[in-house]
Design an enzyme around this catalytic site. Structure first.
Site, PDB file in Angstrom:
ATOM      1  N   GLU A  48      17.094  45.506  12.918  1.00 57.08           N
ATOM      2  CA  GLU A  48      16.680  44.353  12.091  1.00 57.08           C
ATOM      3  C   GLU A  48      16.099  43.353  13.440  1.00 57.08           C
ATOM      4  O   GLU A  48      16.870  42.289  13.440  1.00 57.08           O
ATOM      5  CB  GLU A  48      17.767  43.447  11.405  1.00 57.08           C
ATOM      6  CG  GLU A  48      17.423  42.393  10.626  1.00 57.08           C
ATOM      7  CD  GLU A  48      18.766  41.601   9.787  1.00 57.08           C
ATOM      8  OE1 GLU A  48      18.381  40.621   9.201  1.00 57.08           O
ATOM      9  OE2 GLU A  48      19.564  42.000  10.167  1.00 57.08           O
ATOM     10  N   HIS A 107      18.107  47.595   7.009  1.00 52.46           N
ATOM     11  CA  HIS A 107      16.680  46.983   7.292  1.00 52.46           C
ATOM     12  C   HIS A 107      15.798  48.091   8.014  1.00 52.46           C
ATOM     13  O   HIS A 107      14.839  48.449   7.584  1.00 52.46           O
ATOM     14  CB  HIS A 107      16.903  46.075   8.323  1.00 52.46           C
ATOM     15  CG  HIS A 107      17.543  44.678   7.879  1.00 52.46           C
ATOM     16  ND1 HIS A 107      16.930  43.730   6.859  1.00 52.46           N
ATOM     17  CD2 HIS A 107      18.627  44.182   7.590  1.00 52.46           C
ATOM     18  CE1 HIS A 107      17.798  42.774   6.291  1.00 52.46           C
ATOM     19  NE2 HIS A 107      19.047  43.184   7.017  1.00 52.46           N
TER      20      HIS A 107
END
Length: 489
Positions: free
Chosen positions: A335, A359
């Site tokens: 992320e 993510h």
């Protein structure tokens, strides 16, 4: 070497496009006759928005900041249709940021709530439920929220609460200058919110209302992360991790009884990655005890917090490898928009055996990571709106999820912390993904695949997945039937 004829060129071009389409996510889905009718309708709606955006790029919703497009999205026929679609599961969301802040607004009407500090000061006010007035904080007196409401009015107070617990800003690009700044504000929301939401009556109301909002958004299953902060009541009792998870479990079972087509809930224990070594040892002990007491409800373990400023996975790997192999990992990783060390958390997550990656924004920079994601069938939990709001990407068309869609990576769409950016539990992220990340040619097959993936890559057992797919298929067929009827009207 002579050139091919134009006719041969046309054949080659058509075959080239066909080969690309056959590699895309959802290309293996076969639509029946009724689904094809709905597909024609949904693609007309998609093409209409694409055409407007292509002619006037500044008007293309995925090219704008989500906060600046909220009203336009609400009016979109494509979004309204996606809202009605059974979307399966949310596999990546955080406990106190799933349901809307209206439950928190309502909670501030409760008796015994105190406030320290004003809304117009740089530091956000602090809150506490208590039968009696709390002791002064740094020399500052507490005031009852009821008294403050009488001074500024109910609506004025409610709006202050809504603003306090949201990242929404009319000018988000200039309001948040860098990722560290917005992450600081983001983290402070959780800190400010905690004393309100961790009051036991509010804790229960907020979680149950979150399930109601998921259900209304046509989401039928939830796997959520939680740090398990202490929950308290007016009798000075503090509830520990096992008691809190028991509350989650009991409320989930209650919800299933009153909503028989709802599939269920599982919990992922996810403490903060900023903790020191002693704190981390405590986290591991909690994870082990929760797994033993709730083996079917507690799905696994994760670490949360801003990766760029948090401790890297290499700090924890040796100890994580000693955890019980029965505890599954669902690590946040990648992320970040850096290629500077933080992104190597992806490598650690994969080698540690993570079942999913939260993510995975930076995975596109790591060819070996991408190879292993496919080889090991590790699902990437895409959270497009979160990635834009938290300043990883400005234009959704540039989101790496576009590549994952184009080459059939194992992915799901999720929403992370939708309450903090005024989004629905899942529909807004599905809409953005379908219009902004997907190619112009990707259609209802992609949407159906994403919903099915959310069940397939969940932590449910094989038997639970069979039941889940059965319930989802009933809802999906009903959606197709109702859509056909609405098209004919």
């Amino acid at each position: 070497m002579s050139r091919v004829s134009f006719e041969q060129f046309q054949v080659q071009r058509a075959e080239f496009i066909n080969q690309e389409e056959n590699r895309a996510l959802g290309s293996d889905v076969v639509l029946n006759e009724d689904e094809q009718k709905v597909n024609s309708h949904i693609m007309k709606l998609k093409k209409a928005e694409l055409d407007v955006g292509f002619k006037t790029p500044r008007d293309f919703t995925p090219a704008r900041h989500f906060f600046q497009a909220l009203d336009k999205i609400k009016a979109s026929p494509l979004f309204q249709l996606i809202q009605k679609m059974p979307k399966g599961a949310i596999l990546h969301a955080h406990d106190t940021a799933i349901g809307s802040m209206e439950t928190i607004v309502k909670a501030t009407h409760k008796d015994h709530l105190w406030q320290n500090g004003d809304f117009d000061r740089p530091d956000p006010p602090k809150f506490q439920f208590s039968k009696s007035k709390p002791n002064p904080l740094n020399g500052s007196e507490w005031r009852s929220v009821a008294a403050i409401r009488r001074e500024i009015g109910n609506e004025g107070y409610n709006n202050n609460i809504r603003n306090l617990f949201s990242l929404y800003h009319a000018d988000p690009v200039n309001a948040y200058q860098c990722i560290n700044q917005i992450w600081g504000t983001f983290s402070n929301i959780f800190i400010s919110l905690e004393p309100i939401v961790t009051y036991k009556p509010v804790w229960e109301e907020y979680f149950y209302q979150s399930l109601e909002e998921l259900y209304a958004d046509n989401v039928s299953y939830l796997e959520f992360r939680g740090v398990l902060p202490p929950v308290y009541d007016l009798e000075n009792h503090t509830y520990g991790p096992e008691e809190i998870v028991q509350i989650y479990y009991d409320l989930s079972e209650k919800f299933k009884k009153t909503h028989p087509d709802f599939i269920g809930v599982k919990f992922i224990y996810a403490p903060h990655r900023l903790g020191d070594d002693d704190a981390f040892k405590g986290y591991m002990d909690i994870a082990e005890s929760l797994h033993k007491k709730f083996p079917a409800f507690v799905a696994g373990f994760d670490l949360v917090g801003q990766e760029d400023l948090g401790r890297p996975h290499v700090d924890f790997n040796e100890r994580l490898l000693k955890m019980s192999p029965a505890i599954q990992f669902f690590f946040h990783a990648g992320e970040t928009n850096w290629n500077y060390g933080t992104d190597e958390n992806l490598i650690d997550a994969i080698l540690l055996g993570t079942k999913r990656i939260g993510h995975g924004f930076a995975a596109i920079k790591h060819p070996r990571v991408l190879e292993e994601i496919k080889k090991r069938n590790i699902c990437i939990e895409l959270n497009p709106i979160s990635n834009q709001v938290l300043k990883l990407v400005d234009d959704f068309r540039n989101h790496p999820g576009s590549y994952y869609f184009s080459d059939n990576y194992p992915v799901v769409i999720s929403s992370d912390d939708p309450a903090f950016w005024c989004a629905s539990p899942l529909s807004h992220d599905f809409y953005i993904a379908f219009l902004g990340l997907a190619s112009a040619r990707q259609d209802l097959r992609l949407l159906k695949k994403l919903a099915l993936n959310s069940i397939e890559y969940s932590a449910m057992s094989k038997a639970e997945k069979v039941e889940a797919k059965h319930k989802w298929n009933i809802a999906w067929n009903n959606f197709i039937d109702q859509t056909i009827k609405s098209i004919a009207e």
